[in-house]
Each structure stands twice: as structure tokens, then as C-alpha cells.
Design an enzyme around this catalytic site. Structure first.
Site, mmCIF file in Angstrom:
data_model
loop_
_atom_site.group_PDB
_atom_site.id
_atom_site.type_symbol
_atom_site.label_atom_id
_atom_site.label_comp_id
_atom_site.label_asym_id
_atom_site.label_seq_id
_atom_site.Cartn_x
_atom_site.Cartn_y
_atom_site.Cartn_z
ATOM 1 N N GLU A 1 0.840 -1.182 0.000
ATOM 2 C CA GLU A 1 0.000 0.000 0.000
ATOM 3 C C GLU A 1 0.886 1.246 0.000
ATOM 4 O O GLU A 1 2.107 1.137 0.111
ATOM 5 C CB GLU A 1 -0.955 -0.028 1.207
ATOM 6 C CG GLU A 1 -0.253 -0.093 2.553
ATOM 7 C CD GLU A 1 -1.207 -0.427 3.710
ATOM 8 O OE1 GLU A 1 -2.173 -1.170 3.513
ATOM 9 O OE2 GLU A 1 -0.955 0.066 4.812
ATOM 10 N N HIS B 1 -4.254 2.800 8.244
ATOM 11 C CA HIS B 1 -2.995 2.311 8.801
ATOM 12 C C HIS B 1 -2.055 3.483 9.089
ATOM 13 O O HIS B 1 -1.947 4.415 8.291
ATOM 14 C CB HIS B 1 -2.297 1.368 7.813
ATOM 15 C CG HIS B 1 -2.992 0.050 7.671
ATOM 16 N ND1 HIS B 1 -2.871 -0.715 6.534
ATOM 17 C CD2 HIS B 1 -3.800 -0.633 8.509
ATOM 18 C CE1 HIS B 1 -3.583 -1.828 6.683
ATOM 19 N NE2 HIS B 1 -4.156 -1.793 7.876
#
Lengths: 292, 406
Positions: free
Chosen positions: A209, A248
Site C-alpha cells: 500500500e 494504517h
């Protein structure tokens, strides 16, 4: 084979008697994982889920022969739990806890750096060796034994990938959820390297990511290593804006190298089968293996 | 968590870092009062009026529809009043705020530190942040103060010097000297800079910060080193041990929908697109945004409902997404691991009924535990909700909905 954990792993749960620890320990036991006990300081000598509770990890290692630990301890105490496990001689530490302060992780990572131990996570779904051993919170039923290894920063996106693989008839060796924090124990490259060197693993899915440079590092290593096995790669966050944290703690675009586009370009240059759509992971793996 | 310049400077000062002193003001009257006090203390007729918003580029940015800059030197009390009137309550547009800009509620009235003297004032850059690859903090210093550091890094990387701090032993004096010498300082200015960097690093560590950017750091004409600006970012994960710092949060700087989401334990980031989404898990949420884009839409938000998706969280998510007038469709993507698909489906149906009249089409993709059962509940609910099981089907449905075929 498989990597990190298998049916012979002797697993303890740190934070065993808490609600998270209890729930997931039960799920792991049902999946067939050899959970030999757990650690909750102050509750040593008790029994929980028909297994012994120890005060310290050291006791769990000495008395139950534990070599793998999974941590469900709250964020304020999790880095301490990691260091305790490393000090006691645990070989694989898997830390599920989300929300550990960066400063604490910096110290924990430094502490374990000279020791013979591998840390997975924190802020990760754990490690799953299909139909053998689950040390984490992944749903067991989507896995099928097979030859594909998975490395991922994310939880549910890992399940998505595994599910797609299973549905196109490709089973898995081991899925490693490395975690979405800025400081994690095992990097993408290290996890990919483990799978690349595993004789049972035929191909690898690598899911990253935005944020950080780990996927680029892994891609360059795959190329330098001679592209021994096909790797299918996806980077989440192609549409994420700059400077905003996407859930996150590590998923944030600071500089140009942090973007999904930059990572995907480097991965493609290094011979990785990059998918733009997360819906095409399974299909692309079939193609990469020449089986479509 | 981001905080304002004036708050960042207060933290620095507390740790013994010399700063450009100032007083925060919320009205022109208060600004004038502050200016008079500072002028008396500094024996100067000049003060600087600085807009307080959570964005950089304030000096070059302008108040919307005017030529008023976000940061301006005032040469009299009257000028302080005029400038502050132009700024407070109005919208400042900088390269970091985007065209929508940010409303200014406060200004910092600060001392003029660029006064003439024995030597020329000189600007530097000092930043502290996490080097993720090395898993330790790095201090960056540059002679190119006042410039955009990313631009410096790109065009003349040799002008940025770095020292990495060993997490076990901490910052060592020789490292600080390395930095101060690399900036070309000597004499009193060198000693001041050593003190400045040491105190700055201590402030960084003890407040659990995730980024400090002091740009510029100024060497004054009488060889003092001080922070003219302070961009301070605190580690959200460590805020629990700093109750005093939690109070620095300014929710007027945040999108109201994001504030509402936080209150409901939802992780939401507002974006500019036309397709809203609600997902469990941050990685899958980002991937769902990507799917929306590949299907011809633009994501209107990031929304992670976390592990416990139920009727309550789904309803809160719905309400937040629906407050965004740009949303033309909503994609719900839940991969049930521990969460059961039928439960989520029931939650969606209940939330839908609780809200009542939802005008935009909704696509629900449930996968994992009891996914088929969940899809059946959706299909039989009689509501205008499309169900999908595979991610590919969901993408296809989004495409159809946007094309008006569904």
C-alpha cells in the site's frame, strides 16, 4: 515445508486471558494450531481453554517448550511483550496489536535486532500456513493447501487475495501479514525472500500500500535474485490523496516515492505482474503460471 | 495529530528551544493589544501577523478574493488592526489548502526577528522525522531555509545533511556538532545552534512527535538561533500518554464529517469524488477506492468500519456518507472473516430502514462467512440495494449504476 509456522510449531498467546486473546486462541485451536499455553502476568498457575497460563514467557518456554508467540496485549504494553518474548528465546513473534506508539516500536525493533528471532507485525493479521497452522486472526475457511505464498500489509485485503486464489483453484503455502505500521519487524522484502526460498512455494502474491519504500525494495530484490518465481503484485491506494493517513499508521503519502503509481512502476520494471485492479489477483496469478 | 504554529512554539519553548515570541489573538482588538505589548517588550515598531491554520505556504498564500497575504509584517498598530481585519474570519488559500482554502480563526502576533545588526540574518531548515527504512529518527538540516524542502531534496540533495539517531543510545553531542558545522556556523551562532538542536530533539522525543519541521530556523543579526515557524505533528498512537497535548486538537481545522466519524469510532477521510464507500479494513478500503476509480467513478471517501461491522456502525457510516452532497452511489464492501455476512446484511437493511429515504443506489458486496446468506437477505429486503459476492461483480455494478443502467 511452508515458512515461519507449521504443524510442529508450539504456540503461546501473550494476553491469553483477555477477550481478544481468548477468542482468537480458541479459533486457532479449532484450526488445529498447537497452542501450548498462554501468558498473563499475575495469572500464572491457572488454566484457560484447557491450557496452562504462565506468568512469564520464560516459564512458557521452559515448561511448555514454546517457540512461537502471538501477542494480543494492548498497545501501551505490546512493545514490552515483544521484548519479553525475544528475551525468553521465542523464535517467531507475531504481534497483532494495533496502535503501538512509534517510539516504543523503535526501541523494540532495536532490542531484537541482535537476537535470533523474527518479529511479524505489529498491526497485522498474523501468519497462516494453510491447513496446518494458524497464528493470527485470518478466517481459516478461505484457505486451501497449495503452492502460492502471500505477503501483505493488510488484513481483509489478504483475505480477498486468498479467496480469489482458492476460487481459481490455486491453494496456498503460507500467508504472511506483515502489518501496516511505519515500523514493522519483517519487511516486504524479507517476507518475499522467505517464500522465494521455500521449495513448496511456486509463486508469490505481494500486496502493498501507499507509504514507505518496502515494496520497491522487495521488487528490486526479486529482480536481483533472478525472478526465480512469478510474483503478482498490487498496491492499494492508487486514489489516496497526499498527506492523509489512510487508516494504517504507515499508509500516508509524504514524498513522490510513497505513491502507488511509483511503486507499481518499479514493480513492473522488476518483472512483477502488477495488477491495477484488486479484483484480478487470482486471474493474473493463473496467467503468470501459464494455466489460464 | 496536527497542531497550530503557536501551539508548536509553546511546546518548543517549554523544552528550552528559543522561538520567535508571539501572542495568539482571535480578534483585531486582541491583536492590537498583543502588538502593543510586543512592541514595548522588543522596543520595535514592527510585528508580524501570522494566520493560524493547519497548512503551509501561508506567507505566499492569499485571503480569497483579496491581495492580503496570510503572513504579513505590520509597521504600526494601525496596520496590525487592518491586516488582522482582513484575515480573521476569512478564507486563506495556499498551495497546501487547495482551492477551497481554510478559514482563519486566529492570528499569531509575533515579534519581528529580522532586525538589522552586526551580521546579516540567515535562514536555515531543520526537520526531525522517522526514517522508516532504518526504523530510527533522522535529523535533517539545510542552509536552504525558507525553501520547500522537497524541492531542495530534488534539485540539490547535497544541501541537506542528515544525522540518524540510534534508538538505544539517543542523540549524541558529536552528531549535533556535525549538523551545526555543516550549516557553516561558528562562534556564538554555532554554540546557539548546538543548544537549539539538542533541545529540539528532546522536545521531539518527549512529546512523542512524528514530525518536526522548523522552517525557517533563523540566525538573527546578533547571532541568536530561533524557530520562526514550527510545524509539529504528534503520533496519534502515543496521545494516550499526553493528556495535555490531546487538548491541543482544534476540531475547527478538521472536516465536520471526519469529526463525526471519529466520534462514532469510524476511520473516515473525506475526498472529492462521487461514489461513497464503506469497507472493513484499511487495505481493502483503499483497494475499494481504487476499484471505484477503475469503474469510472471517483471515491468520495475512505471509510474503514473496522472489525465489528454491525447495524450501528453501518448506520453511522451511512449517515456520514449521505451528508456529502457529491455522493451519487455507495459501495459497501465487507469481507467477513470473523464478521458474519448475514449479520452485516441485516445491519445494512436495518440501517437503511432507520434512515428511511435513501436516494442514491447502494451496492453491497459481501464475501466470506455466510456471504450467500447475506446476499439473499439483501435481495429479499425489497430495498433499492444491489448485492454482489465477487469483487469483480461489484466493480461491474458500480459501472452500471454510474452509467444509469441499473
Amino acid at each position: 515445508m511452508s515458512v515461519l509456522v507449521n504443524k510442529n510449531s508450539k504456540v503461546i498467546v501473550q494476553g491469553f486471558t483477555g477477550s481478544e486473546g481468548t477468542f482468537h486462541a480458541q479459533q486457532m485451536i479449532e484450526y488445529g494450531t498447537n497452542v501450548v499455553g498462554g501468558v498473563t502476568p499475575g495469572k500464572g498457575g491457572q488454566s484457560h481453554l484447557d491450557r496452562p497460563v504462565f506468568n512469564t514467557v520464560k516459564e512458557a518456554v521452559e515448561q511448555a517448550g514454546a517457540d512461537v508467540s502471538i501477542i494480543f496485549v494492548p498497545p501501551a504494553f505490546a512493545s514490552d511483550a515483544i521484548m519479553e518474548a525475544a528475551d525468553a528465546g521465542i523464535k517467531v513473534i507475531i504481534c497483532i496489536t494495533e496502535g503501538i506508539p512509534t517510539k516504543d516500536m523503535m526501541v523494540a525493533k532495536e532490542y531484537i535486532s541482535g537476537k535470533d528471532v523474527r518479529l511479524i507485525g505489529p498491526n497485522c493479521p498474523g501468519v497462516m500456513t494453510a491447513e496446518e497452522c494458524k497464528v493470527g486472526i485470518m478466517p481459516g475457511f478461505i484457505f486451501k493447501k497449495g503452492t502460492i505464498g502471500i505477503v501483505s500489509k493488510s488484513g481483509t485485503l489478504t483475505y480477498e487475495a486468498v479467496d480469489q486464489l482458492s476460487k481459481v483453484g490455486l491453494g496456498q503455502t503460507t500467508a504472511i501479514g506483515i502489518g501496516g505500521d511505519p515500523i514493522i519487524g519483517t519487511t516486504t522484502k524479507e517476507a518475499v525472500e522467505l517464500l522465494m526460498n521455500d521449495p513448496e512455494t511456486e509463486a508469490i502474491v505481494m500486496i502493498g500500500e501507499i507509504g514507505g519504500g518496502m515494496e520497491a525494495e522487495a521488487a528490486r530484490w526479486v529482480k536481483a535474485d533472478g525472478n526465480r518465481k512469478p510474483v503478482v503484485g498490487f498496491i492499494a491506494g492508487q486514489t489516496a490523496p497526499k498527506g492523509r493517513r489512510m487508516g494504517h499508521a504507515g499508509a500516508i503519502i509524504g514524498g513522490a516515492d510513497d505513491t502507488a503509481a511509483a511503486k507499481m512502476r518499479i514493480m513492473a520494471e522488476c518483472g512483477i505482474h502488477v495488477v491495477e485492479s484488486p479484483a484480478l489477483i487470482g486471474e493474473t496469478m493463473l496467467k503468470a503460471l501459464g494455466r489460464n | 495529530m496536527n497542531i497550530h504554529e503557536y501551539q508548536g512554539k509553546e511546546i518548543l519553548k517549554h523544552y528550552g528551544v528559543r522561538i520567535q515570541e508571539g501572542i495568539v489573538a482571535e480578534s483585531p482588538e486582541k491583536a492590537v493589544e498583543a502588538a502593543k505589548k510586543i512592541m514595548a517588550e522588543t522596543n520595535s515598531k514592527f510585528v508580524v501577523v501570522k494566520s493560524q491554520i493547519h497548512a503551509g505556504g501561508r506567507g505566499k498564500g492569499k485571503i480569497r478574493g483579496t491581495e492580503q497575504r496570510g503572513v504579513q509584517l505590520a509597521k504600526s498598530v494601525d496596520e496590525v488592526r487592518d491586516i488582522t481585519k482582513n484575515i480573521i474570519g476569512n478564507v486563506l488559500v495556499t498551495h497546501q489548502t487547495g482551492p477551497e482554502g481554510k478559514k482563519v480563526n486566529k492570528v499569531l502576533v509575533a515579534q519581528d526577528v529580522y532586525y538589522p545588526g552586526a551580521s546579516e540574518p540567515k535562514e536555515y531548515y531543520i526537520g526531525i522525522l522517522l526514517d522508516r527504512a532504518r526504523a530510527c529518527n533522522v535529523i535533517m538540516a539545510s542552509t536552504e531555509g525558507g525553501m520547500d524542502i522537497e524541492e531542495v531534496a530534488e534539485k540539490s540533495p547535497e544541501k541537506i545533511v542528515k544525522e540518524w539517531v540510534d534508538p538505544a543510545i539517543g542523540l549524541q553531542p558529536f552528531q549535533v556538532r556535525n549538523l551545526a558545522f555543516a550549516l557553516g556556523l561558528k562562534g556564538d551562532a554555532f554554540k546557539e545552534m548546538v543548544k537549539f538542536i539538542s533541545a529540539l530533539y528532546r522536545a521531539y522525543v518527549e512529546t512523542d512527535s512524528s514530525m518536526f519541521e522548523i522552517n525557517p530556523v533563523l540566525k538573527t543579526s546578533d547571532d541568536k538561533i530561533l524557530a520562526v515557524d514550527a510545524k509539529v505533528n504528534l503520533d496519534d498512537n502515543a496521545l494516550y500518554r499526553h493528556p495535555d497535548l490531546q487538548n491541543l486538537r482544534d476540531i475547527t481545522e478538521e472536516d465536520p464529517l471526519e469529526v463525526e466519524a471519529t466520534a462514532n469510532d469510524l476511520n473516515y477521510v473525506k475526498l472529492d469524488g462521487n461514489v461513497g464507500c464503506m469497507v472493513n479494513g484499511a487495505g481493502l478500503a483503499m483497494a475499494t477506492m481504487d476499484i471505484i476509480k477503475l469503474s469510472g467513478g471517483e471515491p468520495a471517501n475512505f471509510l474503514d468500519v473496522g472489525g465489528g461491522a454491525n447495524a450501528k456502525t453501518v448506520e453511522a457510516g451511512f449517515r456520514i456518507i449521505l451528508k456529502d452532497p457529491n455522493v451519487k452511489a455507495i459501495l459497501i464492501n465487507i469481507f467477513g472473516g470473523i464478521v458474519r455476512g448475514d449479520r452485516v446484511a441485516t445491519g445494512v437493511v436495518e440501517a437503511y430502514k432507520a434512515i428511511g429515504d435513501i436516494k442514491v443506489p447502494i451496492i453491497v458486496r459481501l464475501q466470506g462467512t455466510n456471504a450467500e446468506e447475506g446476499a439473499r437477505i439483501i435481495d429479499e429486503s425489497g430495498l433499492k440495494v444491489f448485492s454482489a459476492v465477487q469483487l469483480k461483480d461489484a466493480a461491474e455494478k458500480v459501472k452500471q449504476v454510474l452509467a444509469g443502467q441499473a
